[in-house]
Motif scaffolding. Structure first.
Motif, mmCIF file in Angstrom:
data_model
loop_
_atom_site.group_PDB
_atom_site.id
_atom_site.type_symbol
_atom_site.label_atom_id
_atom_site.label_comp_id
_atom_site.label_asym_id
_atom_site.label_seq_id
_atom_site.Cartn_x
_atom_site.Cartn_y
_atom_site.Cartn_z
ATOM 1 N N ILE A 125 36.873 54.039 35.116
ATOM 2 C CA ILE A 125 37.182 52.816 35.861
ATOM 3 C C ILE A 125 38.694 52.605 35.827
ATOM 4 C CG2 ILE A 125 36.883 50.308 35.949
ATOM 5 C CD1 ILE A 125 34.164 50.663 34.682
ATOM 6 N N ASP A 158 40.879 47.557 37.512
ATOM 7 C CA ASP A 158 39.532 47.106 37.845
ATOM 8 C C ASP A 158 38.681 46.814 36.614
ATOM 9 O OD1 ASP A 158 40.130 47.394 40.509
ATOM 10 O OD2 ASP A 158 39.326 49.425 40.645
ATOM 11 N N SER A 188 37.245 43.256 36.137
ATOM 12 C CA SER A 188 36.117 42.877 36.998
ATOM 13 C C SER A 188 34.840 43.636 36.657
ATOM 14 C CB SER A 188 36.485 43.119 38.474
ATOM 15 O OG SER A 188 36.760 44.485 38.697
ATOM 16 N N ASN A 189 34.889 44.468 35.617
ATOM 17 C CA ASN A 189 33.708 45.243 35.213
ATOM 18 C C ASN A 189 33.375 45.044 33.735
ATOM 19 O OD1 ASN A 189 32.920 47.280 37.577
ATOM 20 N ND2 ASN A 189 35.135 47.092 37.545
ATOM 21 N N GLU A 204 29.494 45.093 33.047
ATOM 22 C CA GLU A 204 28.932 46.433 33.169
ATOM 23 C C GLU A 204 29.333 47.321 31.988
ATOM 24 O OE1 GLU A 204 29.075 44.483 37.082
ATOM 25 O OE2 GLU A 204 30.501 44.755 35.451
#
Length: 375
Positions: free
Chosen positions: A173, A177, A180-181, A184
């Motif tokens: 990733i 980003d 925003s993860n 997850e």
């Protein structure tokens, strides 16, 4: 020797995982018919000479041969549970232990497609619970009389951080980003750690990333890049504002007593001078375009005042005839379109006799002065 009629543990702490009731240090014994109370969020494990035996889940029990089969076997009771005995009893707290902190002491180096090798730090929280009291006592706490969260959290943290390094390195990733993860990535870590915790009789019930932190130099570069992106869309406005601010500051501090101040004032003055010169230059160009006709040798229309080019016979605005005319009576020059001669007052526009020059009416066949035939 006393009889332990009721066996229970009232937990008044928030961090105790295992609590031991040690009958070897008292005169109390367990008899057939003794009561055992195991509350919700607890489990009780009987132990004989260091060997774990029967496990009791939440409920109320009357001890007998039927519910202590392993203990009966360990004690070699040929005829069942008939005589008093002593046994170590461990109460295990099976509720969730939340808000356990974790963080990367050393930065994790990841390979990013945009920025190359980047050092990042991460921190967050996790929660765990005892899912198998028998395995936990056998593998982790052993015969310790009191086992608390601080006795295991540092070790758990090391396991968590090690797996986090693997997950961050393998997830691919981009650094920008990751924020925003977070959910997850937390699920990925939780899934990978599940087998490790299960082997210890535990369950990783929750795992959260709170945030990532980038190196200070990279954060500064990202801020500058964002600022340049915003400025690029409105560069003219920002330049004009900067020049205006510079002029105001220069007027407040002329810097007469400082060479640096004088230099700054001169630089700001030059900047403003260039801007103002450009503005007045544009205005001059507009004026020059408006007076293009006059600068090329033309004139102005005597009727409407519009600019006309040199040699033009009619005005481009009102259509009036340009140039001068001659009075047919006295020969004086008059402006085109004039109705009377400014010298003799004769009415202009009438025909003149070719013999005597007398004015005649339009359409007359003979001169009223000399009788010359006209036409």
């Amino acid at each position: 020797m006393g009889i332990l009629k009721l066996i229970e543990w009232t937990d008044d702490t928030r961090n105790t995982i295992v609590h031991k009731i040690d009958l070897s240090k008292t005169d109390d014994t367990i008899n057939k018919g003794s009561k055992l109370t195991v509350r919700e969020g607890q489990a009780a494990v009987f132990c004989n000479k260091g060997k774990m035996a029967d496990v009791f889940l939440p409920g109320f029990y009357t001890l007998s041969t039927d519910n202590v089969p392993l203990l009966t076997k360990l004690m070699s009771w040929k005829y069942g549970f008939e005589r008093p005995f002593k046994s170590d009893i461990y109460f295990v707290n099976t509720r969730q232990f939340t808000d356990q902190k974790w963080g990367t002491m050393n930065p994790i180096i990841v390979r990013d497609a945009d920025y190359g090798a980047v050092r990042i730090r991460a921190f967050g929280t996790y929660a765990f619970r005892i899912s198998d009291p028998y395995v936990f006592l056998t593998e982790i706490s052993g015969t310790i009389s009191s086992f608390r969260t601080q006795d295991i959290t540092e070790w758990l943290k090391s396991i968590v951080v090690t797996r986090i390094s693997d997950v961050i390195g393998e997830c691919k990733i981009p650094v920008l980003d990751m924020a925003s993860n977070l959910v997850e990535m937390g699920e990925m870590v939780k899934t990978q750690l599940a087998p490790t915790f299960e082997k210890m009789g535990m369950e990783l019930s929750g795992f959260n990333f709170v945030n990532f932190s980038l190196p200070e130099a990279l954060e500064k570069a990202l801020d500058e890049s964002t600022s340049l992106g915003i400025l690029g869309k409105n560069m003219n406005v920002y330049m004009q504002k900067a020049q205006a601010d510079a002029l105001i500051n220069a007027s407040k501090n002329p810097g007469a007593g400082s060479v640096m101040g004088a230099g700054m004032g001169a630089g700001m003055g030059l900047g403003m001078g260039a801007a103002m010169g450009s503005m007045f230059g544009n205005m001059a160009n507009m004026g020059a375009q408006q007076n293009a006709g006059a600068s090329q040798g033309g004139g102005t229309c005597p009727k409407c005042g519009a600019n006309v080019r040199a040699g033009a016979k009619f005005c481009p605005e009102c259509g009036s005839k340009l140039g001068t005319e001659t009075c047919p009576k006295c020969g004086a020059q008059v402006k085109a379109g004039a109705k009377f001669c400014p010298e003799c007052g004769s009415k202009l526009g009438a025909a003149a006799c070719p013999k005597c020059g007398a004015q005649i009416k339009a359409g007359a066949k003979f001169c009223p002065e000399c009788g010359e035939k006209l036409g």
